[in-house]
Structures are given as structure tokens and as C-alpha cells.
Motif scaffolding. Structure first.
Motif, PDB file in Angstrom:
ATOM      1  N   TRP A 100     -19.515  -0.571 -10.192  1.00 56.61           N
ATOM      2  CA  TRP A 100     -19.009  -0.243  -8.859  1.00 56.61           C
ATOM      3  C   TRP A 100     -19.715  -1.028  -7.762  1.00 56.61           C
ATOM      4  N   LYS A 101     -21.025  -1.067  -7.814  1.00 56.73           N
ATOM      5  CA  LYS A 101     -21.788  -1.725  -6.749  1.00 56.73           C
ATOM      6  C   LYS A 101     -21.394  -3.199  -6.643  1.00 56.73           C
ATOM      7  N   GLU A 102     -21.309  -3.875  -7.768  1.00 60.14           N
ATOM      8  CA  GLU A 102     -21.008  -5.305  -7.770  1.00 60.14           C
ATOM      9  C   GLU A 102     -19.574  -5.579  -7.329  1.00 60.14           C
TER      10      GLU A 102
ATOM     11  N   ARG B  37     -23.372   1.013 -23.681  1.00 57.68           N
ATOM     12  CA  ARG B  37     -24.767   0.938 -23.245  1.00 57.68           C
ATOM     13  C   ARG B  37     -25.203  -0.504 -23.028  1.00 57.68           C
ATOM     14  N   ALA B  38     -24.815  -1.403 -23.964  1.00 56.22           N
ATOM     15  CA  ALA B  38     -25.184  -2.812 -23.825  1.00 56.22           C
ATOM     16  C   ALA B  38     -24.548  -3.423 -22.582  1.00 56.22           C
ATOM     17  N   PHE B  39     -23.298  -3.051 -22.308  1.00 58.53           N
ATOM     18  CA  PHE B  39     -22.606  -3.562 -21.127  1.00 58.53           C
ATOM     19  C   PHE B  39     -23.269  -3.053 -19.850  1.00 58.53           C
ATOM     20  N   CYS B  40     -23.595  -1.774 -19.801  1.00 58.97           N
ATOM     21  CA  CYS B  40     -24.155  -1.175 -18.593  1.00 58.97           C
ATOM     22  C   CYS B  40     -25.537  -1.722 -18.263  1.00 58.97           C
ATOM     23  N   MET B  41     -26.226  -2.262 -19.234  1.00 59.82           N
ATOM     24  CA  MET B  41     -27.554  -2.841 -18.996  1.00 59.82           C
ATOM     25  C   MET B  41     -27.478  -4.103 -18.140  1.00 59.82           C
ATOM     26  N   THR B  42     -26.255  -4.686 -18.013  1.00 56.33           N
ATOM     27  CA  THR B  42     -26.098  -5.881 -17.182  1.00 56.33           C
ATOM     28  C   THR B  42     -25.899  -5.537 -15.712  1.00 56.33           C
ATOM     29  N   MET B  43     -25.758  -4.241 -15.394  1.00 55.17           N
ATOM     30  CA  MET B  43     -25.516  -3.830 -14.013  1.00 55.17           C
ATOM     31  C   MET B  43     -26.831  -3.739 -13.261  1.00 55.17           C
ATOM     32  N   GLY B  44     -26.726  -3.971 -11.944  1.00 63.05           N
ATOM     33  CA  GLY B  44     -27.913  -3.880 -11.107  1.00 63.05           C
ATOM     34  C   GLY B  44     -28.360  -2.453 -10.884  1.00 63.05           C
TER      35      GLY B  44
ATOM     36  N   PRO C  73     -13.577   4.492   3.721  1.00 58.86           N
ATOM     37  CA  PRO C  73     -14.659   3.939   2.899  1.00 58.86           C
ATOM     38  C   PRO C  73     -14.130   3.025   1.786  1.00 58.86           C
ATOM     39  N   LEU C  74     -14.811   1.910   1.590  1.00 53.12           N
ATOM     40  CA  LEU C  74     -14.372   0.900   0.628  1.00 53.12           C
ATOM     41  C   LEU C  74     -14.265   1.466  -0.778  1.00 53.12           C
ATOM     42  N   GLU C  75     -15.220   2.288  -1.169  1.00 54.59           N
ATOM     43  CA  GLU C  75     -15.199   2.842  -2.528  1.00 54.59           C
ATOM     44  C   GLU C  75     -13.956   3.692  -2.753  1.00 54.59           C
ATOM     45  N   THR C  76     -13.551   4.442  -1.745  1.00 52.07           N
ATOM     46  CA  THR C  76     -12.345   5.273  -1.864  1.00 52.07           C
ATOM     47  C   THR C  76     -11.113   4.408  -2.094  1.00 52.07           C
ATOM     48  N   MET C  77     -10.990   3.326  -1.341  1.00 48.96           N
ATOM     49  CA  MET C  77      -9.836   2.443  -1.487  1.00 48.96           C
ATOM     50  C   MET C  77      -9.843   1.751  -2.850  1.00 48.96           C
ATOM     51  N   LEU C  78     -11.008   1.317  -3.304  1.00 48.74           N
ATOM     52  CA  LEU C  78     -11.097   0.659  -4.606  1.00 48.74           C
ATOM     53  C   LEU C  78     -10.713   1.615  -5.729  1.00 48.74           C
ATOM     54  N   ARG C  79     -11.192   2.838  -5.656  1.00 51.80           N
ATOM     55  CA  ARG C  79     -10.871   3.823  -6.689  1.00 51.80           C
ATOM     56  C   ARG C  79      -9.366   4.132  -6.703  1.00 51.80           C
ATOM     57  N   MET C  80      -8.775   4.237  -5.540  1.00 54.85           N
ATOM     58  CA  MET C  80      -7.341   4.513  -5.463  1.00 54.85           C
ATOM     59  C   MET C  80      -6.546   3.337  -6.026  1.00 54.85           C
ATOM     60  N   TYR C  81      -6.957   2.129  -5.692  1.00 55.30           N
ATOM     61  CA  TYR C  81      -6.264   0.934  -6.182  1.00 55.30           C
ATOM     62  C   TYR C  81      -6.362   0.824  -7.707  1.00 55.30           C
ATOM     63  N   LEU C  82      -7.510   1.135  -8.267  1.00 51.53           N
ATOM     64  CA  LEU C  82      -7.680   1.079  -9.719  1.00 51.53           C
ATOM     65  C   LEU C  82      -6.770   2.090 -10.405  1.00 51.53           C
TER      66      LEU C  82
ATOM     67  N   ILE D 167      -9.586 -11.418  -5.226  1.00 52.55           N
ATOM     68  CA  ILE D 167     -10.661 -10.526  -5.648  1.00 52.55           C
ATOM     69  C   ILE D 167     -10.487 -10.076  -7.100  1.00 52.55           C
ATOM     70  N   THR D 168      -9.256  -9.821  -7.527  1.00 50.98           N
ATOM     71  CA  THR D 168      -9.064  -9.325  -8.897  1.00 50.98           C
ATOM     72  C   THR D 168      -9.435 -10.391  -9.923  1.00 50.98           C
ATOM     73  N   ARG D 169      -9.216 -11.660  -9.588  1.00 51.65           N
ATOM     74  CA  ARG D 169      -9.657 -12.728 -10.491  1.00 51.65           C
ATOM     75  C   ARG D 169     -11.183 -12.726 -10.598  1.00 51.65           C
ATOM     76  N   LYS D 170     -11.852 -12.472  -9.484  1.00 56.37           N
ATOM     77  CA  LYS D 170     -13.317 -12.408  -9.493  1.00 56.37           C
ATOM     78  C   LYS D 170     -13.806 -11.205 -10.297  1.00 56.37           C
ATOM     79  N   MET D 171     -13.059 -10.099 -10.247  1.00 56.92           N
ATOM     80  CA  MET D 171     -13.407  -8.931 -11.060  1.00 56.92           C
ATOM     81  C   MET D 171     -13.277  -9.250 -12.543  1.00 56.92           C
ATOM     82  N   PHE D 172     -12.198  -9.951 -12.897  1.00 59.54           N
ATOM     83  CA  PHE D 172     -11.995 -10.357 -14.286  1.00 59.54           C
ATOM     84  C   PHE D 172     -13.151 -11.247 -14.752  1.00 59.54           C
ATOM     85  N   ASP D 173     -13.534 -12.207 -13.937  1.00 65.97           N
ATOM     86  CA  ASP D 173     -14.643 -13.103 -14.281  1.00 65.97           C
ATOM     87  C   ASP D 173     -15.952 -12.330 -14.382  1.00 65.97           C
ATOM     88  N   ASP D 174     -16.130 -11.332 -13.517  1.00 65.51           N
ATOM     89  CA  ASP D 174     -17.354 -10.531 -13.542  1.00 65.51           C
ATOM     90  C   ASP D 174     -17.485  -9.774 -14.859  1.00 65.51           C
ATOM     91  N   VAL D 175     -16.386  -9.162 -15.314  1.00 61.12           N
ATOM     92  CA  VAL D 175     -16.418  -8.437 -16.584  1.00 61.12           C
ATOM     93  C   VAL D 175     -16.699  -9.399 -17.741  1.00 61.12           C
TER      94      VAL D 175
END
Length: 331
Positions: free
Chosen positions: A32-34, A324-331, A54-63, A116-124
Motif C-alpha cells: 500500500w505505501k509504495e 511472507r517472502a513477498f512481504c519482506m520486500t515492502m518498506g 484521502p488517496l488510500e480510500t480512492m485506491l482501495r475503491m478503484y482496486l 500508474i497501473t503499468r508502474k504497479m505491474f512493474d512494482d509487483v
């Protein structure tokens, strides 16, 4: 958020719904933070106009809109109807309201404008790689048809000019194609492109191969890919081992033949690897109900599918127990 009487009542139920379980799982794995940091530079308050939600609310609704295949108005209504969605959105109806359809529309246009969605795909993809969950060296290439409305009963009295018809078997389809490059060892999607449906699968093959791939798997639609100009002219692509499936007619033997059909056994081994490419397609088209285009134009739909395939990668990560391995990459 302060617990309400509704929250306490809902907590005493005897069964967790599939929707709630899915949202809880995605809540735990999304960075979420990233993701919000990707959007924040463009989501700024203007001098005039109402205060930003709030940005988080809009992102959650969009997802949620994309995960459940809902329209702008549909997701707004669904949040009021579903406690699980309301809880995922993290709003309190006693002091807040669900963002309306127009607000969500503007938010989606903002994401489209800045890719932004392309950047999200690249981030994952980068996080899966950093966690050691993607094995480089082999790619599976494939394409799937996304249907588009063929009706001309609209304001312009025309079909989408960027979509085209294609024949598959004895049936005609109108729409676009999503071409995907999938890691041969794990099944995670690392590259996608979008074209009209009448563009042959083989045309996009070169764009789906990674710089460190030494083998490529594909169905019989990719036969002859190694002879194409874009492959021959590239030193890396021309050195790749293309393990393309033969047509079934090439593996037949007579009933009198008593030996082992080694060609058929080899093709079976190829298929056992190539089948991994179907898993993300299944998640996107069935779980996320995204077998049809939602907007006019290839680019707008492709940006939507960047998010859906990023989400499909997360779903496969959860199913494989690699959270767990994936979540370890989060800040």
C-alpha cells in the motif's frame, strides 16, 4: 477506525464469505505505501474545488472495482450493500460517505494519464524478483482474446475503431488481444502487450522475451517465429531456443505401429510447461470477470489489464504460500 455496533455484530457470525477472505488476503499482500507513493505526486489539491478524498480510500475503491468487474456506479452501490467491501474501504458511514461515481471516474483518468497501473505491474514484478520468486531463463508466450461490444447501438453508431474481428476455429470474435510473457518455472506474468484481435500472436513474440531468456515455449501459433526479421536481426533473440508445439497432425501414427511415439511424448513435456501460461488468464477472465473490454480504445483497456495481471500475480503468490517472502520486500 473506531469499532461500531455493526462491527461487533458482524464479528459474531459463524462463516467468513469468499469475498471477505479474498479482500483480507489482498489487504495483507498489497504494498500500500509504495503504491500510494506512485500516485501521490499527481494527486494534489487544487486551489479551487472540493477537498480531495484521502488517496488510500480512492485506491482501495478503484482496486475493488477492477477485482469485481463493476462499473463506477456499481462499485458505489456494492460498497453500501457489502459489509466486507465497506470494511476493506476503511470508512465509517456515520461520519463519511462512499466516493461517488464521478470522483472515481476522475481518479481513474488520473491513473491512465500517468500510466500508474503499468508502474504497479512493474512494482509487483520487481518485488517477486527481489524475493527470489521468479526464475529467469525461460518464458512462455501466449495470447488471449478480450471481447469488445460489436453492437452499433451507441451515440456514434459505430464499433470501436481500434478493435477488429478474428476467426478462431469456426467462430468469429470481435475485440482485442492481450499478449503475455510468463515465467516458465513459476507462472508469474512478467510482460504484457495489447493489440487488435486480428494481429497474429507471432507478431508480438519478440516483445515478450526477456534479455536473459535462453528458451521460449509457445503453442503452434508461434511456429516459424525464429525466422521472423525482428528475431534474426537481434543477436540475443536469434540465439534463443524456441520450443514451439507442433500441430497435432504431425504426431499421428498408424494403428499398426507398436512402438513408442516419442514425438508425442516430447510434445507432452512441452505442454506440461506451457500450461502455466493459462493460470493468470483464468484468474483475470474468471475470478476478476474481465473477459470483456470496458472502455473504447486499446490503450485504456491495456492499462486496466496491467492492474489485473499484477493482481493475478499476487493471487498466485498467495495460493503458493509465498506471501511472507513477498512481504519482506515492502518498506
Amino acid at each position: 477506525m473506531q469499532q461500531t455496533f455493526t462491527d461487533m455484530e458482524y464479528a459474531n457470525r459463524n462463516r467468513t464469505t469468499k469475498r471477505e477472505a479474498f479482500l483480507d488476503a489482498m489487504e495483507s499482500i498489497i504494498p500500500w505505501k509504495e503504491w500510494m507513493e506512485l500516485i501521490a505526486p499527481f494527486y494534489v489539491q487544487k486551489e479551487r474545488g472540493r477537498k480531495l478524498i484521502p488517496l488510500e480510500t480512492m485506491l482501495r475503491m478503484y482496486l475493488m472495482q477492477n477485482w469485481f468487474g463493476l462499473s463506477d456506479e456499481g462499485i458505489e452501490d456494492a460498497i453500501y450493500d457489502s459489509y466486507a467491501m465497506k470494511r476493506f474501504l476503511k470508512i465509517d458511514f456515520s461520519i463519511e460517505r462512499t466516493p461517488d461515481a464521478t470522483t472515481l471516474l476522475h481518479f481513474r483518468h488520473l491513473l491512465e494519464k500517468h500510466d500508474i497501473t503499468r508502474k504497479m505491474f512493474d512494482d509487483v514484478k520487481e518485488r517477486l524478483d527481489a524475493a527470489g520468486l521468479i526464475m529467469h531463463g525461460g518464458t512462455i508466450v501466449d495470447a488471449t482474446i478480450i471481447h469488445a461490444p460489436s453492437s452499433t447501438k451507441n451515440t456514434t453508431k459505430t464499433r470501436d475503431p481500434e478493435m477488429h474481428s478474428v476467426r478462431k476455429g469456426n467462430q468469429w470474435f470481435f475485440g482485442m488481444k492481450i499478449h503475455s510473457g510468463t515465467d516458465a518455472a513459476t507462472g508469474y506474468v512478467h510482460t504484457i502487450t495489447g493489440t487488435a484481435a486480428n494481429v497474429h500472436d507471432i507478431v508480438q513474440a519478440h516483445a515478450l522475451i526477456r534479455a536473459d531468456d535462453h528458451s521460449v515455449y509457445g503453442d503452434s501459433g508461434y511456429l516459424g517465429v525464429e525466422k521472423r526479421a525482428e528475431i534474426l536481426e537481434d543477436p540475443h533473440l536469434s540465439s534463443v531456443d524456441y520450443r514451439i508445439a507442433k500441430r497435432p497432425s504431425k504426431n499421428r501414427t498408424t494403428k499398426a505401429y507398436a512402438g513408442v511415439n516419442w514425438d508425442k511424448k516430447i510434445e507432452h513435456e512441452k505442454t506440461s510447461i506451457r500450461c502455466k501460461v493459462e493460470h493468470p488468464f483464468l484468474i483475470v477472465k474468471r475470478l476478476f470477470q474481465a473477459g470483456r473490454t470496458r472502455y473504447r480504445g486499446i490503450k485504456k483497456n491495456l492499462l486496466r489489464y496491467y492492474l489485473l495481471f499484477a493482481s493475478a500475480n499476487l493471487v498466485m503468490c498467495l495460493r503458493a504460500g509465498r506471501q511472507r517472502a513477498f512481504c519482506m520486500t515492502m518498506g
